[in-house]
Design a protein around this motif. Sequence first.
Motif, PDB file in Angstrom:
ATOM      1  N   THR A 195       0.836  -1.203   0.000  1.00  0.00           N
ATOM      2  CA  THR A 195       0.000   0.000   0.000  1.00  0.00           C
ATOM      3  C   THR A 195       0.868   1.249   0.000  1.00  0.00           C
ATOM      4  OG1 THR A 195      -1.828  -1.091   1.150  1.00  0.00           O
ATOM      5  CG2 THR A 195      -1.716   1.305   1.313  1.00  0.00           C
ATOM      6  N   GLU A 198       2.133   1.956  -3.204  1.00  0.00           N
ATOM      7  CA  GLU A 198       1.024   2.121  -4.159  1.00  0.00           C
ATOM      8  C   GLU A 198       1.019   1.003  -5.188  1.00  0.00           C
ATOM      9  OE1 GLU A 198      -0.235   6.161  -5.188  1.00  0.00           O
ATOM     10  OE2 GLU A 198       1.605   6.871  -4.227  1.00  0.00           O
ATOM     11  N   THR A 232      -5.453   7.559   0.939  1.00  0.00           N
ATOM     12  CA  THR A 232      -4.978   7.660  -0.445  1.00  0.00           C
ATOM     13  C   THR A 232      -3.474   7.925  -0.462  1.00  0.00           C
ATOM     14  OG1 THR A 232      -5.522  10.030  -0.493  1.00  0.00           O
ATOM     15  CG2 THR A 232      -7.192   8.507  -1.327  1.00  0.00           C
ATOM     16  N   ASN A 233      -2.893   7.848  -1.648  1.00  0.00           N
ATOM     17  CA  ASN A 233      -1.480   8.191  -1.860  1.00  0.00           C
ATOM     18  C   ASN A 233      -0.530   7.402  -0.954  1.00  0.00           C
ATOM     19  OD1 ASN A 233      -2.244  10.203  -3.784  1.00  0.00           O
ATOM     20  ND2 ASN A 233      -2.678  11.617  -2.100  1.00  0.00           N
ATOM     21  N   GLY A 234      -0.834   6.135  -0.758  1.00  0.00           N
ATOM     22  CA  GLY A 234       0.053   5.274   0.018  1.00  0.00           C
ATOM     23  C   GLY A 234      -0.073   5.416   1.522  1.00  0.00           C
TER      24      GLY A 234
END
Length: 353
Positions: A195, A198, A232-234
């Motif tokens: 995650t 990403e 979001t965004n990792g």
Amino acid sequence: WMTIKKSNKQRLADFIKNKFGIDVDTDALFDVQVKRIHEYKRQLLNIFSVIYRYRVIKHMSEEEKKTLVPRVVIFGGKAAPGYLMAKKIIKFINCVADIVNYDPAVGNLLKVFFLPNYRVSLAEIIIPASDISQHISTAGMEASGTSNMKFCMNGGLILGTYDGANIELEEEIGKENMFIFGALTAEIPELREKTQKEEIDIDPRFNQVIAMIQTGIFGQPDEHKEIISSVTNGNDYYILAYDFPAYLDAQFNVDESYKNQDSWAKKSILNTAGTGKFSSDRTILQYAKEIWGIEPVRRPGPVAIPFESLEKGKLLGSDVLSDTNILIRKGSISVELDYSNNKNNNNNNNNNE
């Protein structure tokens, strides 16, 4: 069984009506998540699914809506004083509720409520009314949890991850009588790493929910930017995006199961019947044997007196008692105190007590 459940749902519906001025359908599925507000308990996963359900309803024809199980989604819980994100989650849930509850295109198909000031007296109303209770923490992060036991004892089914006491409950109740989903504890470290890089494929339905928030449907996007940023965004530490499709599948199974009320009633009864293991008596006995290494001691009573020291009328070292009734109970002496002729009574019940 279901008549009693319906009565408990009506009591909660009356509370909601009095608090919010909104009528709810007691034939709807009552979906409850009440617990401390924390990111790992994933109230966000729940409210994201509510947003997705709202989106689906908005795109349904009137004929399609007739096939949908109405749902009342109930949140409750408190945030720690210094836990800003938890407070933002509460605010966000209320923002979603303000839109969903007053949309005529949705009607009674979906209602959302955050019940303020969650406490024991409120739990007494909520827990017996639940059809489903959600215990959806990121696997491996819940030490145990006990509210899931309370819900099961009251005939509520569990929608949850394989975490905490859900694991023990499954052993007693049976997986077929629960709705379990999501990544397992052993998978979490690798999923977090992917995650962060990403490398996780995000389900389009999750992205649709994020887009709806960003377009300002539920208030100014800046109000909820920390919530968006956290998933979001990792930054999705609690892997909401990864578990989202499995969670929606579990929710679909809940809807389909609820349509068969006879089968649902059986599952409800088996949930209650399977929770005997979780009595406090069994728990303390197991702690005593396995952790503390102590043996139980039977307490005689209510007042135990050796035979040889018994002197009627002088049990308290005085003649305050004018009448004492003696009962023999399995080798010990029990004393019943009669204050009716007590010369110091003066009709003062508090003194007697």
